[in-house]
Design an enzyme around this catalytic site. Structure first.
Site, mmCIF file in Angstrom:
data_model
loop_
_atom_site.group_PDB
_atom_site.id
_atom_site.type_symbol
_atom_site.label_atom_id
_atom_site.label_comp_id
_atom_site.label_asym_id
_atom_site.label_seq_id
_atom_site.Cartn_x
_atom_site.Cartn_y
_atom_site.Cartn_z
ATOM 1 N N ASN A 18 59.709 71.822 0.495
ATOM 2 C CA ASN A 18 58.364 72.391 0.394
ATOM 3 C C ASN A 18 58.347 73.898 0.178
ATOM 4 O OD1 ASN A 18 57.359 69.856 0.596
ATOM 5 N ND2 ASN A 18 56.708 70.029 2.724
ATOM 6 N N ARG A 21 43.312 64.041 0.409
ATOM 7 C CA ARG A 21 44.008 65.257 -0.020
ATOM 8 C C ARG A 21 43.354 65.927 -1.231
ATOM 9 N NH1 ARG A 21 50.280 64.451 0.405
ATOM 10 N NH2 ARG A 21 50.207 66.695 0.695
ATOM 11 N N ASP A 35 54.439 67.072 9.615
ATOM 12 C CA ASP A 35 55.545 66.396 8.934
ATOM 13 C C ASP A 35 56.624 65.910 9.891
ATOM 14 O OD1 ASP A 35 55.481 68.510 5.963
ATOM 15 O OD2 ASP A 35 54.212 66.869 6.650
ATOM 16 N N ARG A 83 62.524 61.150 -2.129
ATOM 17 C CA ARG A 83 61.696 62.267 -2.581
ATOM 18 C C ARG A 83 61.987 63.526 -1.792
ATOM 19 N NH1 ARG A 83 55.525 60.857 -3.530
ATOM 20 N NH2 ARG A 83 55.726 63.081 -3.982
HETATM 21 C C1 EPZ Z 1 51.651 70.622 2.374
HETATM 22 O O1 EPZ Z 1 50.739 69.727 1.782
HETATM 23 C C2 EPZ Z 1 52.985 69.898 2.412
HETATM 24 N N1 EPZ Z 1 53.423 69.614 1.032
HETATM 25 C C3 EPZ Z 1 52.854 68.602 3.204
HETATM 26 O O2 EPZ Z 1 54.150 68.005 3.270
HETATM 27 C C4 EPZ Z 1 52.392 68.954 4.613
HETATM 28 O O3 EPZ Z 1 52.197 67.768 5.343
HETATM 29 C C5 EPZ Z 1 51.080 69.746 4.555
HETATM 30 O O4 EPZ Z 1 51.254 70.917 3.725
HETATM 31 C C6 EPZ Z 1 50.613 70.212 5.931
HETATM 32 O O5 EPZ Z 1 51.608 71.010 6.511
HETATM 33 C C7 EPZ Z 1 53.984 70.613 0.320
HETATM 34 O O6 EPZ Z 1 54.119 71.731 0.778
HETATM 35 C C8 EPZ Z 1 54.432 70.248 -1.067
HETATM 36 P P1 EPZ Z 1 47.270 71.167 3.083
HETATM 37 P P2 EPZ Z 1 49.279 70.274 1.325
HETATM 38 O O7 EPZ Z 1 46.611 71.663 1.836
HETATM 39 O O8 EPZ Z 1 49.367 71.672 0.924
HETATM 40 C C9 EPZ Z 1 42.910 69.325 3.541
HETATM 41 C C10 EPZ Z 1 55.726 66.279 3.140
HETATM 42 O O9 EPZ Z 1 55.875 65.262 3.823
HETATM 43 N N2 EPZ Z 1 42.627 70.032 2.284
HETATM 44 O O10 EPZ Z 1 47.787 72.159 4.051
HETATM 45 O O11 EPZ Z 1 48.725 69.274 0.367
HETATM 46 C C11 EPZ Z 1 43.940 68.215 3.331
HETATM 47 O O12 EPZ Z 1 43.307 67.033 2.909
HETATM 48 C C12 EPZ Z 1 54.343 66.705 2.699
HETATM 49 O O13 EPZ Z 1 56.660 67.038 2.785
HETATM 50 C C13 EPZ Z 1 41.335 70.007 1.776
HETATM 51 O O14 EPZ Z 1 40.440 69.397 2.353
HETATM 52 O O15 EPZ Z 1 48.478 70.185 2.687
HETATM 53 C C14 EPZ Z 1 44.561 68.090 4.691
HETATM 54 O O16 EPZ Z 1 43.750 67.264 5.508
HETATM 55 C C15 EPZ Z 1 53.284 65.684 3.110
HETATM 56 N N3 EPZ Z 1 41.073 70.662 0.611
HETATM 57 C C16 EPZ Z 1 44.535 69.518 5.237
HETATM 58 O O17 EPZ Z 1 43.561 70.211 4.450
HETATM 59 C C17 EPZ Z 1 42.044 71.377 -0.056
HETATM 60 O O18 EPZ Z 1 41.734 71.986 -1.108
HETATM 61 C C18 EPZ Z 1 45.859 70.265 5.112
HETATM 62 O O19 EPZ Z 1 46.282 70.133 3.768
HETATM 63 C C19 EPZ Z 1 43.348 71.385 0.478
HETATM 64 C C20 EPZ Z 1 43.617 70.720 1.650
#
Ligand code: EPZ
Length: 426
Positions: A23, A128, A313, A405
């Site tokens: 990540n 997401r 995670d 992955r």
């Molecule tokens: C990152 O995902 C990671 N992926 C995820 O890891 C990790 O679980 C997550 O951050 C939380 O730490 C990468 O870095 C590639 P968020 P991301 O935007 O950025 C909501 C793994 O297993 N949200 O921080 O997609 C979202 O739905 C993966 O390696 C909105 O509503 O997570 C979630 O409920 C899985 N609108 C929360 O915020 C947005 O525009 C946090 O999401 C963006 C997010």
């Protein structure tokens, strides 16, 4: 689709290498789009998600070359150049498979003034959305349209710095906007920015490329835009989730593992929980040692939160550990709305878990028993491997492409520490 068979009951011992953080590497590969000079990234993990991102960069006209390394080496060094950038579309068939592809949105927009990125759609752990990414880019002057499942983002006269407050913490949202702000005219402030270590790693690489960023590691990032970025050489930081996963492998098997090329500081919230549960974690030269003291694991309540809280995670992995703890553990998932798919699979192995909304109550049982189980997402898959390492008998984990992955040569790393684990090709 390959499967993995694990025959449990063997305490792990020995040492294994921790790979570069998936990540962190994903946004770092996307950052290569910001410049027409070469970005060299060391310690990139050999995992499918990074191959997908590299393929996307090549589709966009980028060049990705791997520096020669020994066949059995962990990780790789990539030379990335977007000098030949010729396209700005991240297509649906790529984005739906790997949602982190949306990380090309900010860099393409900042570099060329145009980006066309498929909306990623939901995934197993939640809807997401990327609304927070889009709102923030619009505050930098981007014109955003949604049509036929794609985000059309334009900034014909370039981006302009702005004062942006994220309504809620978003990791890739922070990364997308941080990269875009580096080439915006004027100053940008990102408030309520995510503080995961992967963002600090990205920011340090951007600074090496010539970006001007202050507040790295805090929830307020201040960026002064520059006209162009240069190349750089950067080493990807160790994967804290892989570190935590193998720490749990030592704990759940009653073993004693040395994890090389990582640090205790990267997993401090997890370490607090593991120590309270009866696990010993100590810094050693170049890594850390994890051993379970005598006796059973003690059930400890866990609530996931953005960094520096307990990482979502690691939620599935710690749940696997708690299934055979003495007492109970309440595990609350506050980040994603559907991140308990591992629960029914763990229950097939004899775990006693009840889910009530965002919380799962895990009542420890004396032992798990091996069973055929189904992987559903990356971290749920590895929690089943961990449970299999402790369970009596054989556990067959199907659909292990989820594992590939994000975990580099997981079977090899575990087998080298005494696990009875093998991949069954099908
Ligand atoms: C990152 O995902 C990671 N992926 C995820 O890891 C990790 O679980 C997550 O951050 C939380 O730490 C990468 O870095 C590639 P968020 P991301 O935007 O950025 C909501 C793994 O297993 N949200 O921080 O997609 C979202 O739905 C993966 O390696 C909105 O509503 O997570 C979630 O409920 C899985 N609108 C929360 O915020 C947005 O525009 C946090 O999401 C963006 C997010």
């Amino acid at each position: 689709m390959d499967s993995i068979v694990v025959r449990g009951g063997r305490p792990l011992s020995g040492s294994l290498p921790i790979s570069g953080a998936k990540n962190a590497a994903l946004p770092l590969l996307a950052a290569s789009l910001l410049s027409d000079s070469t970005l060299v990234l060391e310690n990139v993990p050999r995992v499918v998600d990074l191959a997908s991102m590299a393929n996307l960069l090549v589709e966009l006209g980028g060049d990705v070359a791997e520096e020669p390394s020994p066949a059995d080496a962990f990780g790789m060094t990539l030379r990335l150049s977007a000098a030949g950038l010729k396209d700005v579309t991240a297509p649906y068939d790529l984005v739906r498979k790997m949602r982190a592809s949306v990380l090309v949105l900010g860099p393409l927009l900042a570099r060329t003034g145009h980006a066309r990125v498929s909306l990623p759609g939901g995934c197993a752990i939640g809807t997401r959305p990327i609304d927070l990414h889009l709102k923030a880019l619009a505050q930098l002057g981007a014109e955003i349209e949604l049509s036929q499942g794609y985000v059309e983002a334009r900034a014909p006269s370039g981006l302009t710095g702005g004062d942006i407050t994220f309504p809620s913490v978003t990791v890739t949202g922070t990364e997308n906007v941080l990269m875009a702000a580096c080439l915006a005219r004027g100053d940008t402030v990102l408030r309520n920015a995510a503080r995961e270590p992967e963002i600090g790693d990205l920011a340090r690489c951007l600074v090496a490329m010539g970006a001007q960023i202050e507040g790295i590691g805090s929830d307020t990032l201040r960026v002064t835009g520059v006209a162009a970025l240069n190349g750089a050489r950067h080493r990807v930081l160790p994967d804290r989730i892989e570190t935590g996963t193998y720490a749990v492998a030592a704990a759940i098997t009653g073993g004693d593992l040395e994890l090389r090329g990582t640090s205790l500081a990267l997993i401090s919230a997890l370490a607090d929980v593991l120590r309270a549960a009866g696990v010993e974690l100590t810094e050693v030269d170049g890594g850390l040692r994890v051993a379970r003291r005598n006796g059973r694991i003690t059930g400890i309540d866990v609530m996931t939160e953005p960094f520096p809280g307990f990482p979502t995670d690691m939620q599935a992995q710690v749940m696997a550990l708690m299934t055979t703890a003495s007492g109970a553990a309440m595990i609350t998932e506050t980040v994603f709305e559907n991140r308990f798919m591992h629960v029914p699979e763990l229950c097939r192995m004899g775990a006693n878990i009840n889910v009530h909304g965002a919380s799962a109550i895990v009542r420890g049982v004396p032992a798990l028993s091996g069973a055929p189980v189904m992987a559903t997402d990356l971290r749920a898959s590895v929690s089943l491997v961990l449970a299999g390492l402790a369970a009596g008998g054989a556990t067959l984990i199907n659909r292990v492409y989820h594992l590939d992955r994000g975990y580099e040569r997981l079977e090899a790393k575990l087998a080298a520490c005494g696990a009875d684990i093998e991949r069954v090709k099908s």
